[in-house]
Design a protein around this motif. Sequence first.
Motif, PDB file in Angstrom:
ATOM      1  N   HIS A 132       2.473   7.676   0.535  1.00 40.03           N
ATOM      2  CA  HIS A 132       1.257   6.950   0.925  1.00 40.03           C
ATOM      3  C   HIS A 132       1.387   6.382   2.343  1.00 40.03           C
ATOM      4  O   HIS A 132       1.370   5.164   2.534  1.00 40.03           O
ATOM      5  N   TYR A 145       0.836  -1.198   0.000  1.00 38.22           N
ATOM      6  CA  TYR A 145       0.000   0.000   0.000  1.00 38.22           C
ATOM      7  C   TYR A 145       0.875   1.253   0.000  1.00 38.22           C
ATOM      8  O   TYR A 145       0.590   2.227  -0.714  1.00 38.22           O
ATOM      9  N   LYS A 178      -2.996   2.379  -3.209  1.00 38.24           N
ATOM     10  CA  LYS A 178      -4.316   1.915  -3.628  1.00 38.24           C
ATOM     11  C   LYS A 178      -4.718   0.744  -2.755  1.00 38.24           C
ATOM     12  O   LYS A 178      -3.872   0.082  -2.159  1.00 38.24           O
ATOM     13  N   SER A 179      -6.026   0.474  -2.690  1.00 33.09           N
ATOM     14  CA  SER A 179      -6.505  -0.637  -1.880  1.00 33.09           C
ATOM     15  C   SER A 179      -5.838  -1.928  -2.334  1.00 33.09           C
ATOM     16  O   SER A 179      -5.764  -2.230  -3.525  1.00 33.09           O
ATOM     17  N   ILE A 180      -5.354  -2.695  -1.366  1.00 33.06           N
ATOM     18  CA  ILE A 180      -4.643  -3.931  -1.665  1.00 33.06           C
ATOM     19  C   ILE A 180      -5.602  -5.109  -1.778  1.00 33.06           C
ATOM     20  O   ILE A 180      -5.217  -6.189  -2.208  1.00 33.06           O
ATOM     21  N   LYS A 206      -8.088  -2.426   3.121  1.00 39.68           N
ATOM     22  CA  LYS A 206      -7.478  -1.380   2.296  1.00 39.68           C
ATOM     23  C   LYS A 206      -5.954  -1.455   2.352  1.00 39.68           C
ATOM     24  O   LYS A 206      -5.286  -1.405   1.311  1.00 39.68           O
ATOM     25  N   TYR A 207      -5.391  -1.579   3.547  1.00 45.11           N
ATOM     26  CA  TYR A 207      -3.944  -1.470   3.709  1.00 45.11           C
ATOM     27  C   TYR A 207      -3.195  -2.780   3.480  1.00 45.11           C
ATOM     28  O   TYR A 207      -2.063  -2.777   2.987  1.00 45.11           O
TER      29      TYR A 207
END
Length: 273
Positions: A160, A104, A109-111, A202-203
């Motif tokens: 990020h 991430y 971006k969402s993983i 997300k992460y």
Amino acid sequence: MQFHVDSYTREYINKTKHHLYIKPAAPLKKAVAHYTITFPNYELPVSDEPTLQLIPDVSGCFVFDFARGRIKVWGPTTKVVGVANDLNTYPCRFFVEFLPGGLYQVFGKSIREMVDQEYELKNLNYNLYDLIHTQLSKITTFDELVDLMDKLLCQEIKKHPIESPILDQIEHIYSQHIIQRTSDIAHTLGKSERQLNRCFNKYIGLSVKKFSKIVTINHLIKDMNHKNLLDLTFDYSYFDQAHFNHVFKEICETTPTEYIENLSDFYNEFYKF
């Protein structure tokens, strides 16, 4: 283009008969577990099994294929991955082995969509790919390649960042060997379980429960050399040996006994856990 393992001349974490593990620069310590060089060793035999089984590690990696000029990206894995057992028939490879959340920090971006998937770096982050690819034509040693990756990845992760409380909990789960309760972590952070799982997906691409379960199995595998299965069952807080066997097979696609009997057919990321 080919690099030789002896072109890396600096300190390293460990060197085995086919792997050299290298610590990344200090600013990357929460994103990159280590760099790995794999190399042939013609003095030692390798398993006759044509496929090597990689244990899920929920992290992801970059794989440099110098012969083809490609850089592959593996998302976090939740399943056993079979790869060609070609350690003595293929030139050196170079890997960037990420920690959970590291991908991430590189891609922003969402993983979730990357879980158990393989990509080309140029299709995910062309600018990073172009910078690496351009410099590869100018360097000849692994010393230079490690310096290049340290520099470029340090630049990327600044773009990020992961919010500190969440990253702290990811690191806590990753360093422990007991499955963590989602409700307990949610309470600590003042979030609902749904909000917490949304952050984890997300992460790192996984729910808290799934992440914790796979991490625990990886820690447990490290203890298999000096503990029996019954002790492992209770040390890792499984209800009983049947429960332990069920979870182990769910993650590793084999039973603990079969795993021990066929160790040479598996590869586990010991230096990530």
